[in-house]
Design a protein around this motif. Structure first.
Motif, short mmCIF file in Angstrom:
data_model
loop_
_atom_site.label_atom_id
_atom_site.label_comp_id
_atom_site.label_asym_id
_atom_site.label_seq_id
_atom_site.Cartn_x
_atom_site.Cartn_y
_atom_site.Cartn_z
N GLU A 137 7.25 -9.11 3.59
CA GLU A 137 6.36 -9.07 2.87
C GLU A 137 7.27 -9.85 1.59
OE1 GLU A 137 3.87 -6.34 2.45
OE2 GLU A 137 4.08 -5.61 4.25
N GLY A 138 8.22 -10.13 1.31
CA GLY A 138 8.69 -10.64 0.26
C GLY A 138 8.71 -10.38 -1.03
N ASN A 139 8.08 -10.86 -2.30
CA ASN A 139 8.08 -9.95 -3.30
C ASN A 139 6.50 -9.54 -3.71
OD1 ASN A 139 10.56 -11.34 -4.03
ND2 ASN A 139 10.01 -12.72 -4.75
N VAL A 140 6.07 -8.65 -3.10
CA VAL A 140 4.84 -8.40 -3.16
C VAL A 140 4.62 -6.57 -3.28
CG1 VAL A 140 2.97 -7.38 -1.46
CG2 VAL A 140 3.78 -10.31 -1.30
N ALA A 141 3.74 -5.98 -4.14
CA ALA A 141 4.35 -5.01 -4.78
C ALA A 141 3.50 -4.52 -4.85
CB ALA A 141 5.11 -5.11 -5.66
N THR A 142 3.34 -2.95 -5.20
CA THR A 142 1.78 -2.40 -6.09
C THR A 142 2.17 -2.06 -7.48
OG1 THR A 142 1.03 -2.17 -3.77
CG2 THR A 142 0.14 -0.31 -5.01
N VAL A 143 1.41 -1.49 -8.09
CA VAL A 143 1.40 -1.74 -9.58
C VAL A 143 0.86 -0.42 -9.21
CG1 VAL A 143 -0.16 -1.91 -11.98
CG2 VAL A 143 0.47 -4.01 -10.22
N MET B 275 -3.41 -5.63 -21.15
CA MET B 275 -2.98 -6.22 -19.50
C MET B 275 -4.52 -6.31 -18.94
SD MET B 275 -0.05 -5.59 -20.34
CE MET B 275 0.81 -4.82 -19.27
N ILE B 276 -3.81 -8.03 -18.30
CA ILE B 276 -4.58 -8.37 -16.83
C ILE B 276 -5.03 -7.18 -15.94
CG2 ILE B 276 -5.46 -10.29 -15.35
CD1 ILE B 276 -4.25 -11.46 -17.10
N LEU B 277 -3.37 -6.58 -15.48
CA LEU B 277 -3.13 -5.51 -14.16
C LEU B 277 -4.00 -4.70 -14.53
CD1 LEU B 277 0.00 -7.83 -13.70
CD2 LEU B 277 -1.92 -7.76 -12.32
N LYS B 278 -3.95 -4.02 -13.53
CA LYS B 278 -4.45 -2.20 -13.40
C LYS B 278 -3.50 -1.80 -12.19
CE LYS B 278 -8.80 -3.43 -10.77
NZ LYS B 278 -8.83 -4.71 -10.74
N GLU B 279 -3.90 -0.85 -12.21
CA GLU B 279 -3.31 0.16 -12.06
C GLU B 279 -4.11 0.00 -9.95
OE1 GLU B 279 -2.96 4.72 -12.90
OE2 GLU B 279 -2.52 3.84 -14.29
N GLY B 280 -2.67 0.11 -9.10
CA GLY B 280 -3.32 -0.47 -7.65
C GLY B 280 -3.80 -1.57 -7.19
N ASP B 281 -3.47 -2.78 -8.11
CA ASP B 281 -3.61 -4.26 -7.77
C ASP B 281 -2.74 -4.11 -6.72
OD1 ASP B 281 -5.32 -4.44 -9.12
OD2 ASP B 281 -4.61 -5.69 -11.05
N ARG B 282 -2.62 -5.62 -6.12
CA ARG B 282 -1.30 -5.53 -5.05
C ARG B 282 -0.79 -7.18 -5.60
NH1 ARG B 282 1.60 -4.12 -1.08
NH2 ARG B 282 1.41 -6.00 0.43
N VAL B 283 0.84 -7.06 -6.37
CA VAL B 283 0.85 -8.17 -6.76
C VAL B 283 1.75 -9.01 -5.77
CG1 VAL B 283 -0.20 -7.68 -9.07
CG2 VAL B 283 1.84 -7.11 -8.90
N ILE B 284 2.47 -10.14 -6.40
CA ILE B 284 2.97 -11.49 -5.70
C ILE B 284 3.77 -11.43 -7.04
CG2 ILE B 284 4.21 -13.08 -4.70
CD1 ILE B 284 1.34 -13.69 -3.37
N TYR B 285 5.68 -11.20 -7.23
CA TYR B 285 5.76 -11.16 -8.57
C TYR B 285 7.24 -11.92 -8.62
CZ TYR B 285 9.11 -7.84 -6.64
OH TYR B 285 10.10 -7.60 -4.77
N ARG B 286 6.90 -12.76 -9.54
CA ARG B 286 8.50 -14.12 -9.69
C ARG B 286 9.82 -13.40 -8.97
NH1 ARG B 286 8.08 -17.74 -12.97
NH2 ARG B 286 6.54 -16.86 -14.36
#
Length: 92
Positions: A31-37, A54-65
């Motif tokens: 899945e690479g750099n995918v995680a849940t906030v 903050m733009i992000l919120k709990e529960g968001d699935r994100v791709i990070y650097r």
């Protein structure tokens, strides 16, 4: 629980699992750099002292650097603490 400060974000990495018979195979690279906030800080302040939320919120699935943040492991869970600017996208 970990509470991020300022513009930091706490992500939880969950490796994907594939079952082959009675054997469970896990792969974090698939899945690479995918995680849940899991948690977000309050935001950062601009040069005038105004809070930028903050733009992000709990529960968001994100791709990070890749290669960003600090890894932390607790009770079998893998976490990553990084700046909000190191998150590249939200998966909808």
């Amino acid at each position: 629980m970990i509470k991020p400060l300022f513009d930091n974000v706490l992500l939880e990495k969950k490796p994907s699992e594939k079952k082959v018979g009675s054997i469970v195979l896990t792969s974090e690279k698939k899945e690479g750099n995918v995680a849940t906030v899991i948690a977000v800080g309050e935001g950062k302040k601009d040069e005038n002292g105004n809070l930028i939320p903050m733009i992000l919120k709990e529960g968001d699935r994100v791709i990070y650097r890749e290669y960003s943040g600090t890894e932390y492991e607790s009770e079998g869970h893998k976490y990553l603490l990084l700046k909000e600017e190191d998150v590249l996208a939200v998966i909808e």
